[in-house]
Design a protein around this motif. Structure first.
Motif, PDB file in Angstrom:
ATOM      1  N   GLU A 274     -28.271 -36.120  49.664  1.00 41.03           N
ATOM      2  CA  GLU A 274     -27.864 -35.816  48.288  1.00 41.03           C
ATOM      3  C   GLU A 274     -27.702 -37.088  47.461  1.00 41.03           C
ATOM      4  OE1 GLU A 274     -27.688 -32.889  47.056  1.00 41.03           O
ATOM      5  OE2 GLU A 274     -27.344 -31.477  48.700  1.00 41.03           O
ATOM      6  N   SER A 275     -27.290 -38.173  48.094  1.00 43.70           N
ATOM      7  CA  SER A 275     -27.077 -39.422  47.357  1.00 43.70           C
ATOM      8  C   SER A 275     -28.398 -39.983  46.836  1.00 43.70           C
ATOM      9  CB  SER A 275     -26.371 -40.454  48.239  1.00 43.70           C
ATOM     10  OG  SER A 275     -27.199 -40.860  49.319  1.00 43.70           O
ATOM     11  N   VAL A 276     -29.479 -39.745  47.552  1.00 41.10           N
ATOM     12  CA  VAL A 276     -30.802 -40.190  47.115  1.00 41.10           C
ATOM     13  C   VAL A 276     -31.327 -39.287  46.001  1.00 41.10           C
ATOM     14  CG1 VAL A 276     -33.228 -40.382  47.803  1.00 41.10           C
ATOM     15  CG2 VAL A 276     -31.439 -41.353  49.258  1.00 41.10           C
ATOM     16  N   ILE A 277     -31.117 -37.994  46.145  1.00 44.04           N
ATOM     17  CA  ILE A 277     -31.606 -37.058  45.124  1.00 44.04           C
ATOM     18  C   ILE A 277     -30.965 -37.352  43.778  1.00 44.04           C
ATOM     19  CG2 ILE A 277     -31.703 -34.632  44.430  1.00 44.04           C
ATOM     20  CD1 ILE A 277     -31.710 -33.944  47.445  1.00 44.04           C
ATOM     21  N   GLY A 278     -29.672 -37.601  43.786  1.00 43.61           N
ATOM     22  CA  GLY A 278     -28.995 -37.944  42.546  1.00 43.61           C
ATOM     23  C   GLY A 278     -28.804 -36.746  41.628  1.00 43.61           C
ATOM     24  N   GLU A 279     -28.392 -37.039  40.410  1.00 41.54           N
ATOM     25  CA  GLU A 279     -28.090 -36.000  39.426  1.00 41.54           C
ATOM     26  C   GLU A 279     -29.296 -35.712  38.542  1.00 41.54           C
ATOM     27  OE1 GLU A 279     -25.273 -34.238  39.071  1.00 41.54           O
ATOM     28  OE2 GLU A 279     -24.394 -35.231  40.826  1.00 41.54           O
ATOM     29  N   ILE A 280     -29.550 -34.448  38.313  1.00 40.14           N
ATOM     30  CA  ILE A 280     -30.590 -34.045  37.365  1.00 40.14           C
ATOM     31  C   ILE A 280     -30.104 -34.389  35.953  1.00 40.14           C
ATOM     32  CG2 ILE A 280     -31.809 -32.065  36.374  1.00 40.14           C
ATOM     33  CD1 ILE A 280     -31.622 -30.798  39.224  1.00 40.14           C
ATOM     34  N   ASP A 281     -30.975 -34.999  35.160  1.00 40.07           N
ATOM     35  CA  ASP A 281     -30.620 -35.442  33.812  1.00 40.07           C
ATOM     36  C   ASP A 281     -30.606 -34.239  32.859  1.00 40.07           C
ATOM     37  OD1 ASP A 281     -30.377 -36.587  31.308  1.00 40.07           O
ATOM     38  OD2 ASP A 281     -31.825 -38.184  31.689  1.00 40.07           O
ATOM     39  N   LYS A 282     -29.428 -33.836  32.436  1.00 43.43           N
ATOM     40  CA  LYS A 282     -29.299 -32.662  31.581  1.00 43.43           C
ATOM     41  C   LYS A 282     -29.808 -32.906  30.158  1.00 43.43           C
ATOM     42  CE  LYS A 282     -25.513 -30.625  34.224  1.00 43.43           C
ATOM     43  NZ  LYS A 282     -24.098 -30.146  34.207  1.00 43.43           N
ATOM     44  N   LYS A 283     -30.025 -34.167  29.801  1.00 44.93           N
ATOM     45  CA  LYS A 283     -30.662 -34.446  28.517  1.00 44.93           C
ATOM     46  C   LYS A 283     -32.148 -34.105  28.561  1.00 44.93           C
ATOM     47  CE  LYS A 283     -27.694 -38.324  27.105  1.00 44.93           C
ATOM     48  NZ  LYS A 283     -27.713 -39.762  26.739  1.00 44.93           N
ATOM     49  N   VAL A 284     -32.715 -34.135  29.754  1.00 50.64           N
ATOM     50  CA  VAL A 284     -34.152 -33.930  29.937  1.00 50.64           C
ATOM     51  C   VAL A 284     -34.456 -32.524  30.445  1.00 50.64           C
ATOM     52  CG1 VAL A 284     -36.150 -34.703  31.305  1.00 50.64           C
ATOM     53  CG2 VAL A 284     -34.603 -36.384  30.289  1.00 50.64           C
ATOM     54  N   VAL A 285     -33.539 -31.955  31.216  1.00 53.38           N
ATOM     55  CA  VAL A 285     -33.780 -30.675  31.884  1.00 53.38           C
ATOM     56  C   VAL A 285     -32.870 -29.587  31.320  1.00 53.38           C
ATOM     57  CG1 VAL A 285     -33.700 -29.447  34.097  1.00 53.38           C
ATOM     58  CG2 VAL A 285     -34.537 -31.805  33.995  1.00 53.38           C
ATOM     59  N   ASP A 286     -33.469 -28.430  31.051  1.00 52.93           N
ATOM     60  CA  ASP A 286     -32.714 -27.243  30.636  1.00 52.93           C
ATOM     61  C   ASP A 286     -33.378 -26.046  31.288  1.00 52.93           C
ATOM     62  OD1 ASP A 286     -30.876 -25.598  29.340  1.00 52.93           O
ATOM     63  OD2 ASP A 286     -31.039 -26.670  27.450  1.00 52.93           O
ATOM     64  N   HIS A 287     -32.911 -24.851  30.954  1.00 51.75           N
ATOM     65  CA  HIS A 287     -33.433 -23.660  31.626  1.00 51.75           C
ATOM     66  C   HIS A 287     -33.658 -22.535  30.641  1.00 51.75           C
ATOM     67  CE1 HIS A 287     -31.404 -26.015  34.780  1.00 51.75           C
ATOM     68  NE2 HIS A 287     -32.414 -25.612  35.517  1.00 51.75           N
ATOM     69  N   GLY A 288     -34.826 -21.885  30.771  1.00 53.40           N
ATOM     70  CA  GLY A 288     -35.125 -20.674  30.024  1.00 53.40           C
ATOM     71  C   GLY A 288     -35.134 -20.859  28.525  1.00 53.40           C
ATOM     72  N   PRO A 289     -35.028 -19.732  27.792  1.00 53.04           N
ATOM     73  CA  PRO A 289     -35.126 -19.783  26.325  1.00 53.04           C
ATOM     74  C   PRO A 289     -33.996 -20.548  25.661  1.00 53.04           C
ATOM     75  CG  PRO A 289     -34.482 -17.585  27.074  1.00 53.04           C
ATOM     76  CD  PRO A 289     -34.872 -18.360  28.301  1.00 53.04           C
ATOM     77  N   ASP A 290     -32.876 -20.738  26.364  1.00 50.90           N
ATOM     78  CA  ASP A 290     -31.765 -21.498  25.789  1.00 50.90           C
ATOM     79  C   ASP A 290     -32.157 -22.936  25.467  1.00 50.90           C
ATOM     80  OD1 ASP A 290     -30.175 -19.301  25.945  1.00 50.90           O
ATOM     81  OD2 ASP A 290     -29.080 -19.937  27.737  1.00 50.90           O
ATOM     82  N   ALA A 291     -33.204 -23.428  26.131  1.00 56.80           N
ATOM     83  CA  ALA A 291     -33.661 -24.807  25.897  1.00 56.80           C
ATOM     84  C   ALA A 291     -34.128 -25.001  24.464  1.00 56.80           C
ATOM     85  CB  ALA A 291     -34.782 -25.165  26.871  1.00 56.80           C
ATOM     86  N   PHE A 292     -34.494 -23.909  23.791  1.00 60.41           N
ATOM     87  CA  PHE A 292     -35.033 -24.018  22.431  1.00 60.41           C
ATOM     88  C   PHE A 292     -34.220 -23.189  21.441  1.00 60.41           C
ATOM     89  CE2 PHE A 292     -38.543 -24.488  25.447  1.00 60.41           C
ATOM     90  CZ  PHE A 292     -38.954 -25.775  25.133  1.00 60.41           C
ATOM     91  N   SER A 293     -32.975 -22.898  21.800  1.00 59.77           N
ATOM     92  CA  SER A 293     -32.161 -22.040  20.947  1.00 59.77           C
ATOM     93  C   SER A 293     -31.522 -22.783  19.791  1.00 59.77           C
ATOM     94  CB  SER A 293     -31.066 -21.355  21.784  1.00 59.77           C
ATOM     95  OG  SER A 293     -30.226 -22.331  22.384  1.00 59.77           O
ATOM     96  N   SER A 294     -31.405 -24.116  19.905  1.00 58.98           N
ATOM     97  CA  SER A 294     -30.727 -24.874  18.849  1.00 58.98           C
ATOM     98  C   SER A 294     -31.699 -25.266  17.748  1.00 58.98           C
ATOM     99  CB  SER A 294     -30.095 -26.120  19.436  1.00 58.98           C
ATOM    100  OG  SER A 294     -31.036 -26.938  20.083  1.00 58.98           O
TER     101      SER A 294
END
Length: 294
Positions: A274-294
């Protein structure tokens, strides 16, 4: 919008302004060059540092080798679908994911246009033929989702066929997932100016000009049509069983890293670090139609 000028330049509506774009002109317009990286409100000002990228991607690729060993040992199956506008970076993301995996059991599927026989089949049939068997990792460079974007925008399917696809696809995808296939669906999103820049780069590159197809040229003035179909697709086919991961891909380096992180985070493979995988960048990654709701 879309009016041809001298059979070369095209009038485009970009961020509410009418722009003239000539892809054959070797000089890229300033409005494209200056606006490309930050287009579609991309959250970073510059690319991820190359050294940091290379170090991170190598560490993640080592984890992917572990995934392949786990697949071989357990018979598990993984399938990843890569979708996005033309020049969004699908091929490069697939190559980065597959780079050090054994090609015998890590396959890329990039199907040509359907044959006459395939056109008479159940729509999903030719894709099902390429689903992974025991121990395989299969990546689709475009997929059955052609019917959600390219086909309705370019007139290759009827409105009824498009509507039927959106209605039936969640049911279709539930079957392989319930059968135990790990399914990932990625939509790589880029801004309009970035797409134009990448098209222009391809047009004037001796190494990459083959990547620019007549379909790409024909899509230049269909940006809004593709946006509408993308939004419909995400609304209809994003589900708990088969969710869409939306990756902002103006920076290919950040996109590739976060795609691989998403895959690794979603698999219960042996030796997972898990330490190698690290954190997914939430500025870059989103999910579904909510990614374009704003």
């Amino acid at each position: 919008m879309g009016e041809q000028k001298d059979n070369r330049a095209v009038e485009l509506e970009v961020n509410g302004k009418t722009r003239l774009f000539d892809i054959d002109d070797p000089k890229l317009p300033n409005w494209v060059e200056d606006g490309a990286f930050g287009s579609d409100n991309y959250p970073y000002d510059k690319k991820l540092n190359r050294k940091k990228y290379e170090k991170t991607i190598e560490e993640l690729q080592i984890e992917l080798v572990k995934v392949q060993t786990w697949l071989g040992d357990t018979g598990e199956r993984v399938m990843a679908v890569f979708e996005g506008r033309d020049a969004a970076g699908k091929g490069g993301s697939i190559n980065a994911t597959r780079a050090y995996m054994n090609p015998r059991s890590a396959r890329v599927v990039a199907l040509p246009k359907p044959t006459e026989t395939e056109r008479g089949q159940w729509y999903y049939q030719r894709y099902v033929d390429h689903f992974p068997t025991s121990g395989e990792f299969v990546m689709f460079d475009r997929s059955w989702y052609n019917r959600a974007g390219v086909e309705p925008v370019m007139g290759f399917c009827t409105p009824d066929q498009h509507a039927h696809f959106l209605e039936e696809t969640p049911h279709f995808e539930r079957m392989p997932v319930k059968a135990g296939i790990h399914l990932f669906k990625f939509w790589l999103n880029i801004g309009q100016e970035m797409q134009l820049k990448r098209f222009h780069d391809r047009r004037h590159s001796k190494l990459k000009h083959w990547k620019l197809s007549p379909m790409d040229i024909a899509s230049l003035n269909k940006w809004n049509d593709y946006t509408e179909k993308r939004n419909l697709m995400l609304m209809a086919t994003h589900s708990e069983t088969a969710p869409w991961t939306v990756v902002r891909a103006n920076d290919k380096r950040r996109a590739r890293i976060n795609i691989i992180r998403t895959i690794l985070a979603g698999l219960p493979y042996a030796g997972k670090d898990e330490s190698v995988i690290g954190e997914i960048d939430k500025k870059v990654v989103d999910h579904g139609p909510d990614a374009f709701s704003s």
